[in-house]
Design a protein around this motif. Structure first.
Motif, mmCIF file in Angstrom:
data_model
loop_
_atom_site.group_PDB
_atom_site.id
_atom_site.type_symbol
_atom_site.label_atom_id
_atom_site.label_comp_id
_atom_site.label_asym_id
_atom_site.label_seq_id
_atom_site.Cartn_x
_atom_site.Cartn_y
_atom_site.Cartn_z
ATOM 1 N N ASP A 1 0.812 -1.217 0.000
ATOM 2 C CA ASP A 1 0.000 0.000 0.000
ATOM 3 C C ASP A 1 0.844 1.265 0.000
ATOM 4 O O ASP A 1 0.465 2.260 -0.617
ATOM 5 C CB ASP A 1 -0.928 -0.002 1.221
ATOM 6 N N GLU A 2 1.974 1.233 0.695
ATOM 7 C CA GLU A 2 2.903 2.366 0.703
ATOM 8 C C GLU A 2 4.315 1.830 0.542
ATOM 9 O O GLU A 2 4.698 0.859 1.218
ATOM 10 C CB GLU A 2 2.839 3.136 2.027
ATOM 11 N N VAL A 3 5.101 2.470 -0.334
ATOM 12 C CA VAL A 3 6.503 2.092 -0.501
ATOM 13 C C VAL A 3 7.379 3.264 -0.105
ATOM 14 O O VAL A 3 7.059 4.420 -0.395
ATOM 15 C CB VAL A 3 6.804 1.638 -1.942
ATOM 16 N N ILE A 4 8.476 2.950 0.575
ATOM 17 C CA ILE A 4 9.387 3.974 1.080
ATOM 18 C C ILE A 4 10.784 3.697 0.565
ATOM 19 O O ILE A 4 11.314 2.592 0.755
ATOM 20 C CB ILE A 4 9.386 3.986 2.625
ATOM 21 N N ASP A 5 11.383 4.675 -0.094
ATOM 22 C CA ASP A 5 12.767 4.570 -0.550
ATOM 23 C C ASP A 5 13.674 4.893 0.635
ATOM 24 O O ASP A 5 13.848 6.062 0.993
ATOM 25 C CB ASP A 5 13.009 5.541 -1.701
ATOM 26 N N TYR A 6 14.213 3.847 1.264
ATOM 27 C CA TYR A 6 14.981 4.037 2.487
ATOM 28 C C TYR A 6 16.218 4.901 2.280
ATOM 29 O O TYR A 6 16.773 5.459 3.240
ATOM 30 C CB TYR A 6 15.385 2.685 3.081
ATOM 31 N N ARG A 7 16.663 5.054 1.031
ATOM 32 C CA ARG A 7 17.857 5.857 0.755
ATOM 33 C C ARG A 7 17.581 7.356 0.824
ATOM 34 O O ARG A 7 18.482 8.147 1.055
ATOM 35 C CB ARG A 7 18.422 5.501 -0.618
ATOM 36 N N HIS A 8 16.316 7.715 0.588
ATOM 37 C CA HIS A 8 15.984 9.133 0.512
ATOM 38 C C HIS A 8 14.819 9.548 1.396
ATOM 39 O O HIS A 8 14.520 10.737 1.501
ATOM 40 C CB HIS A 8 15.663 9.515 -0.941
ATOM 41 N N GLN A 9 14.154 8.580 2.026
ATOM 42 C CA GLN A 9 13.020 8.896 2.884
ATOM 43 C C GLN A 9 13.235 8.314 4.277
ATOM 44 O O GLN A 9 13.826 7.245 4.419
ATOM 45 C CB GLN A 9 11.722 8.310 2.301
ATOM 46 N N ASP A 10 12.759 9.041 5.267
ATOM 47 C CA ASP A 10 12.833 8.566 6.649
ATOM 48 C C ASP A 10 11.524 7.867 6.998
ATOM 49 O O ASP A 10 10.473 8.512 7.086
ATOM 50 C CB ASP A 10 13.068 9.749 7.589
ATOM 51 N N PHE A 11 11.593 6.550 7.179
ATOM 52 C CA PHE A 11 10.358 5.805 7.435
ATOM 53 C C PHE A 11 9.715 6.165 8.762
ATOM 54 O O PHE A 11 8.539 5.852 8.998
ATOM 55 C CB PHE A 11 10.604 4.294 7.351
ATOM 56 N N THR A 12 10.453 6.833 9.653
ATOM 57 C CA THR A 12 9.862 7.182 10.950
ATOM 58 C C THR A 12 8.789 8.257 10.817
ATOM 59 O O THR A 12 8.110 8.569 11.797
ATOM 60 C CB THR A 12 10.934 7.654 11.950
ATOM 61 N N GLY A 13 8.597 8.785 9.623
ATOM 62 C CA GLY A 13 7.574 9.793 9.412
ATOM 63 C C GLY A 13 6.211 9.226 9.054
ATOM 64 O O GLY A 13 5.254 9.992 8.875
ATOM 65 N N ILE A 14 6.090 7.893 8.982
ATOM 66 C CA ILE A 14 4.804 7.303 8.607
ATOM 67 C C ILE A 14 3.813 7.350 9.769
ATOM 68 O O ILE A 14 4.197 7.579 10.922
ATOM 69 C CB ILE A 14 4.966 5.835 8.142
ATOM 70 N N GLU A 15 2.545 7.121 9.437
ATOM 71 C CA GLU A 15 1.529 7.019 10.480
ATOM 72 C C GLU A 15 1.823 5.772 11.323
ATOM 73 O O GLU A 15 2.365 4.781 10.824
ATOM 74 C CB GLU A 15 0.139 6.911 9.857
ATOM 75 N N PRO A 16 1.496 5.787 12.604
ATOM 76 C CA PRO A 16 1.815 4.650 13.476
ATOM 77 C C PRO A 16 1.276 3.327 12.959
ATOM 78 O O PRO A 16 0.221 3.270 12.316
ATOM 79 C CB PRO A 16 1.169 5.038 14.812
ATOM 80 N N VAL A 17 2.005 2.258 13.264
ATOM 81 C CA VAL A 17 1.650 0.918 12.805
ATOM 82 C C VAL A 17 1.478 -0.017 14.004
ATOM 83 O O VAL A 17 1.908 0.284 15.119
ATOM 84 C CB VAL A 17 2.711 0.346 11.843
ATOM 85 N N ASP A 18 0.867 -1.156 13.737
ATOM 86 C CA ASP A 18 0.638 -2.151 14.791
ATOM 87 C C ASP A 18 1.791 -3.138 14.915
ATOM 88 O O ASP A 18 2.078 -3.634 16.008
ATOM 89 C CB ASP A 18 -0.647 -2.940 14.494
ATOM 90 N N VAL A 19 2.420 -3.459 13.779
ATOM 91 C CA VAL A 19 3.470 -4.478 13.740
ATOM 92 C C VAL A 19 4.600 -4.004 12.827
ATOM 93 O O VAL A 19 4.345 -3.416 11.772
ATOM 94 C CB VAL A 19 2.924 -5.830 13.210
ATOM 95 N N VAL A 20 5.832 -4.253 13.257
ATOM 96 C CA VAL A 20 7.004 -4.034 12.402
ATOM 97 C C VAL A 20 7.743 -5.358 12.284
ATOM 98 O O VAL A 20 7.987 -6.038 13.284
ATOM 99 C CB VAL A 20 7.963 -2.975 12.973
ATOM 100 N N LEU A 21 8.111 -5.724 11.045
ATOM 101 C CA LEU A 21 8.973 -6.877 10.815
ATOM 102 C C LEU A 21 10.333 -6.344 10.419
ATOM 103 O O LEU A 21 10.507 -5.785 9.332
ATOM 104 C CB LEU A 21 8.415 -7.787 9.720
#
Length: 301
Positions: free
Chosen positions: A186-206
């Motif tokens: 549903d959402e893709v994040i380019d870890y090289r150029h985006q900070d994933f900590t800016g996403i809306e809160p999640v229930d589970v992280v793998l």
């Protein structure tokens, strides 16, 4: 039969072809003619001496196998097309023309998997299923963040999460975003150029990466959320830190071979990056260690 063995730990070049007697199945076991054997990052660590799962060499790596049952045994009949995971860590032995597999670890190959895909999937699928569902308790309507979502474990975890009705966010380099969208992310994040900590809160992280990813991932979890790490050794996080943050931490240390869990999997699209001849196992290890593969690398006879 031919196997791939190593007499010492080290670079991929230590992998060599040897001739050994074909094994004989004992009680509770099935003899399988291997047509595809998956190569996992874990294999490369063991080969190099980074994880002494098989003790001192010589030994034969490999746990993912798909093939044909050689003779009637334990409810399987000669000619059955099967796949499964050898006991882990056990003694390895998947990089071979034949393997003896516990019957409880095997399942008949479904029509939606090619033999090569079946040989690629057991360890990553069981890891994804047992960590995300078993440890993470992922359920419909939840939000999940999957790191390295285009990798071997990641791209299977994405599909399991979608099949369970979750909203999936995946990190990957930009070149892999179309692939992830095709899997339903549903959402893709380019870890090289985006900070994933800016996403809306999640229930589970793998977390399939480790290092500072665990601490950073904790910041995006909802109160009571769960961080599941599949990183052995030092995952960069612990239960005390999780408790202080009001979340749960699950360290998934070892996959369990299970034909029943394989049978419970949803229909999966398994991406094969390279198919490599058994005798060129060193090349397969080089590909996996490069970190540039999408999906899995598979050995074939």
């Amino acid at each position: 039969m031919r196997v791939i063995t190593q007499k010492t730990v080290g670079e991929p070049s230590v992998l060599e072809v040897a001739e050994v007697p074909t094994p004989v199945a004992g009680p509770g076991q099935v003899l399988v003619r291997v047509v595809a054997a998956g190569v996992n990052p874990l294999d490369t660590y063991i080969r190099a001496g980074g994880f002494p799962a098989l003790g001192e060499p010589p030994f034969t790596l490999g746990w993912d196998v798909a093939g044909t049952v050689v003779e009637d045994a334990e409810g399987f009949v000669a000619g059955d097309e099967v796949y499964g995971l050898l006991d882990f860590p056990g003694t390895g032995g998947g990089y071979a023309e034949h393997a003896v597999v516990p019957a409880a670890n095997l399942v008949r190959r479904p029509s939606w998997l090619t033999p090569e895909q079946a040989g690629a999937v057991p360890m990553v699928a069981l890891t994804a299923w047992q960590s995300l569902v078993g440890r993470g308790g992922l359920s419909a309507g939840q939000r999940v963040l999957i790191h390295a979502a285009a990798g071997g474990v990641g791209h299977v975890a994405v599909q399991i999460a979608k099949a369970r009705g979750a909203y999936v966010i995946g990190t990957a380099s930009a070149g892999k975003h179309d692939f992830l969208r095709s899997l339903g992310v549903d959402e893709v994040i380019d870890y090289r150029h985006q900070d994933f900590t800016g996403i809306e809160p999640v229930d589970v992280v793998l977390d399939t990466i480790g290092g500072d990813y665990a601490e950073r991932s904790a910041r995006v979890l909802k109160p009571g959320g769960v961080l599941v790490s599949i990183i052995p050794g030092n995952p960069g996080f612990d239960v005390d830190r999780a408790s202080a943050l009001g979340i749960r931490f699950e360290l998934f240390l070892s996959v369990t071979a299970s034909g029943a869990d394989l049978a419970a999997l949803p229909q999966l699209r398994v991406e094969i990056d390279h198919t490599v001849p058994l005798a060129a196992a060193a090349k397969a290890h080089e590909l996996v260690s490069s970190g540039r593969t999408t999906g899995k690398v598979v050995l074939v006879p």
